[in-house]
Design a protein around this motif. Sequence first.
Motif, PDB file in Angstrom:
ATOM      1  N   LEU A 202       6.352   7.795  13.869  1.00 46.93           N
ATOM      2  CA  LEU A 202       7.581   8.474  14.369  1.00 46.93           C
ATOM      3  C   LEU A 202       7.075   9.165  15.977  1.00 46.93           C
ATOM      4  N   ARG A 205       8.209   6.845  18.721  1.00 44.77           N
ATOM      5  CA  ARG A 205       9.599   6.735  18.979  1.00 44.77           C
ATOM      6  C   ARG A 205      10.107   8.066  19.537  1.00 44.77           C
ATOM      7  N   LEU A 260      14.248  15.348  18.924  1.00 42.38           N
ATOM      8  CA  LEU A 260      14.093  15.183  17.920  1.00 42.38           C
ATOM      9  C   LEU A 260      13.726  16.430  17.037  1.00 42.38           C
ATOM     10  N   ARG A 283      22.566  16.044  11.813  1.00 41.56           N
ATOM     11  CA  ARG A 283      22.636  14.817  11.603  1.00 41.56           C
ATOM     12  C   ARG A 283      24.019  14.381  12.278  1.00 41.56           C
ATOM     13  N   ASP A 288      21.167  10.231  12.131  1.00 44.86           N
ATOM     14  CA  ASP A 288      20.131  10.410  11.114  1.00 44.86           C
ATOM     15  C   ASP A 288      18.874  10.280  11.793  1.00 44.86           C
ATOM     16  N   ASP A 289      18.572   9.378  12.588  1.00 43.22           N
ATOM     17  CA  ASP A 289      17.065   9.260  13.191  1.00 43.22           C
ATOM     18  C   ASP A 289      16.692  10.227  13.910  1.00 43.22           C
ATOM     19  N   HIS A 290      17.385  11.234  14.264  1.00 40.15           N
ATOM     20  CA  HIS A 290      17.010  12.403  15.072  1.00 40.15           C
ATOM     21  C   HIS A 290      16.807  13.531  14.512  1.00 40.15           C
ATOM     22  N   VAL A 292      14.502  14.696  10.942  1.00 40.57           N
ATOM     23  CA  VAL A 292      13.527  14.339   9.977  1.00 40.57           C
ATOM     24  C   VAL A 292      13.329  15.649   8.921  1.00 40.57           C
ATOM     25  N   PRO A 305      16.284  10.167   6.815  1.00 40.77           N
ATOM     26  CA  PRO A 305      14.719  10.196   7.398  1.00 40.77           C
ATOM     27  C   PRO A 305      14.180  11.642   6.715  1.00 40.77           C
TER      28      PRO A 305
END
Length: 368
Positions: A202, A205, A260, A283, A288-290, A292, A305
């Motif tokens: 994590l 990225r 993020l 999201r 979604d990937d941004h 957590v 995630p």
Amino acid sequence: MREIKQQPEVWQELALNIEAARTEIEVFLAPLLESSDLRIILTGAGTSAFIGEIAAPALAKSLRTRVDAVATTDLVSNPTQYFAEELPTLLVSFARSGNSPESIAATDLAEELLGRHLVHHLVVTCDPAGKLAMKHGDQQNSFVVLMPAEANDEGFAMTSSFTSMLLACLLIFNGRNDQAIQALSAAVSNILSAKEKDVEQLAHRAGDKIVYLGSGSLTGLARESALKLLELTAGQVITYFDSALGFRHGPKAVIDEATLVIVFVSSDHYTSRYDIDIVSELRRDLGDDHVVTISVSPAGTVDAPGWVLEGLADLDDAYLAAAYVVFAQLFGLHCSLRLGAAPDNPFPDGDVNRVVKGVTIHPLSTVQ
């Protein structure tokens, strides 16, 4: 890394030490807690101040008394405002070294403005040779609680010192809780053995803008997590923190496609609804990937995630913060390494110091 990984063992030792001193602690605290108008102030500077922000809501609920979290940096610069009420006051001072100029000054100003007859001091510190411990070790209106020796971090950023003093505060005021300590130790051991690689990925990225969000006690944890990342990367990563509800009121403007967001989801079923709401909203905005999540139940991941810490669902958020913060510590460490910073000494030129320098404490008598 050693000081991050040692935390489960340090907590076990801490719990034993608190119980060994339980009788003395209760002799000191019991008469104070019987006062119906007692004011408890949790204080410290920087990371130590955030301990108070995390613990205050939980203690106010359990003790049914007034508990305020006020940083020493505020107490010292604005003493007549924060010590304006002539009430019995227990000043709980958190300090890794106890050598920050504001640490001693805050305790002195409390006595100067309120009088020694109204003020008692509970000092929670990691350094028995620090100025704060030495000053209050033999005072009748003071009680010093020392952390295990290993908790006195040698690295720049506070890690095991932070979690140890937080848990010490909760154990001192709320009593023995072996179940919580065992559950936290097991959960963090699992993070360190099974999740570190995921956290490292994590970090690799992640962009250069990180937002931490949390509600209630976890807002203080979000603040600590943001500071940890800022410190360990020497300011190369821009960080921000807020509450789940507060973020919409302007601060949300900070996000962009490179942001993020890490959300600490409350263990309280009611509070967690607001955390999940902001997760879903972000999201939709960022993807979604941004976003957590770190939670104690699968519902907190919102089908995207996130990490679930098992065995902690019954713990109050203030206890939970000790486990959640390990993610932030590991994430900050790996971001630091990725950017070529030196985690143990991210400011080799001395621009920012382990123990703050350059503070002049001005005598209150000169301005009255």
